[in-house]
Scaffold this motif. Sequence first.
Motif, short mmCIF file in Angstrom:
data_model
loop_
_atom_site.label_atom_id
_atom_site.label_comp_id
_atom_site.label_asym_id
_atom_site.label_seq_id
_atom_site.Cartn_x
_atom_site.Cartn_y
_atom_site.Cartn_z
N ALA A 45 0.82 -1.21 0.00
CA ALA A 45 0.00 0.00 0.00
C ALA A 45 0.85 1.26 0.00
O ALA A 45 0.32 2.36 -0.12
CB ALA A 45 -0.93 0.00 1.21
N GLY A 46 2.16 1.11 0.13
CA GLY A 46 3.05 2.26 0.03
C GLY A 46 3.61 2.78 1.33
O GLY A 46 4.27 3.82 1.34
N MET A 47 3.37 2.08 2.44
CA MET A 47 3.93 2.55 3.71
C MET A 47 5.45 2.43 3.67
O MET A 47 5.99 1.43 3.20
CB MET A 47 3.39 1.74 4.88
N ASP A 48 6.13 3.45 4.16
CA ASP A 48 7.58 3.40 4.18
C ASP A 48 8.06 2.46 5.28
O ASP A 48 7.37 2.22 6.28
CB ASP A 48 8.18 4.80 4.34
N LEU A 49 9.24 1.90 5.08
CA LEU A 49 9.76 0.89 6.00
C LEU A 49 10.04 1.43 7.39
O LEU A 49 9.90 0.71 8.38
CB LEU A 49 11.02 0.24 5.42
N ASN A 50 10.43 2.69 7.50
CA ASN A 50 10.69 3.27 8.83
C ASN A 50 9.41 3.31 9.66
O ASN A 50 9.43 2.96 10.85
CB ASN A 50 11.28 4.67 8.71
N THR A 51 8.31 3.73 9.05
CA THR A 51 7.03 3.78 9.77
C THR A 51 6.58 2.38 10.16
O THR A 51 6.18 2.15 11.30
CB THR A 51 5.96 4.47 8.90
N LEU A 52 6.65 1.45 9.22
CA LEU A 52 6.25 0.07 9.51
C LEU A 52 7.13 -0.53 10.60
O LEU A 52 6.63 -1.21 11.51
CB LEU A 52 6.32 -0.79 8.25
N SER A 53 8.41 -0.25 10.55
CA SER A 53 9.34 -0.75 11.57
C SER A 53 8.93 -0.30 12.97
O SER A 53 8.93 -1.08 13.92
CB SER A 53 10.75 -0.27 11.25
N LYS A 54 8.54 0.97 13.08
CA LYS A 54 8.11 1.50 14.38
C LYS A 54 6.80 0.85 14.82
O LYS A 54 6.64 0.50 16.00
CB LYS A 54 7.95 3.02 14.30
N LEU A 55 5.85 0.68 13.88
CA LEU A 55 4.57 0.04 14.23
C LEU A 55 4.76 -1.39 14.73
O LEU A 55 4.06 -1.85 15.63
CB LEU A 55 3.64 0.02 13.01
N LEU A 56 5.71 -2.10 14.12
CA LEU A 56 5.95 -3.50 14.49
C LEU A 56 6.85 -3.62 15.73
O LEU A 56 7.01 -4.72 16.26
CB LEU A 56 6.58 -4.26 13.32
N GLY A 57 7.44 -2.52 16.15
CA GLY A 57 8.29 -2.55 17.33
C GLY A 57 9.67 -3.14 17.07
O GLY A 57 10.32 -3.64 17.99
N HIS A 58 10.11 -3.07 15.82
CA HIS A 58 11.43 -3.60 15.50
C HIS A 58 12.52 -2.66 16.02
O HIS A 58 12.35 -1.44 16.02
CB HIS A 58 11.59 -3.76 13.99
N SER A 59 13.64 -3.24 16.41
CA SER A 59 14.75 -2.45 16.92
C SER A 59 15.49 -1.73 15.81
O SER A 59 16.18 -0.75 16.05
CB SER A 59 15.72 -3.35 17.68
N SER A 60 15.33 -2.21 14.58
CA SER A 60 16.02 -1.63 13.44
C SER A 60 15.18 -1.83 12.18
O SER A 60 14.48 -2.83 12.05
CB SER A 60 17.38 -2.32 13.26
N VAL A 61 15.30 -0.88 11.26
CA VAL A 61 14.59 -1.02 9.99
C VAL A 61 15.14 -2.21 9.20
O VAL A 61 14.45 -2.76 8.34
CB VAL A 61 14.66 0.30 9.17
N LEU A 62 16.34 -2.66 9.51
CA LEU A 62 16.91 -3.83 8.83
C LEU A 62 16.07 -5.08 9.09
O LEU A 62 15.94 -5.93 8.21
CB LEU A 62 18.36 -4.05 9.28
#
Length: 82
Positions: A45-62
Amino acid sequence: MTYQGRGLSHLALHNVIKDTAQKVNVKDAHIHKFRHFYSVQTINAGMDLNTLSKLLGHSSVLVTEEYQRSMTTAEKEKSNFI
């Protein structure tokens, strides 16, 4: 959420998914598959990886980039990632 307005525990959510999957004759349904599906759909849907990373609670965008790497070629084309 429960009927009392409280959040579900990990085990309670697991049991809801397991019970529902059995009722509709779906095998191998797991919480992680829903999380993966959500992640791929939001990337599509076009969400950027930084935003998704924060939503998922990941420690890093990697960590989040693993979802992008696991997408099929068709999914990547749809998302304009190739």
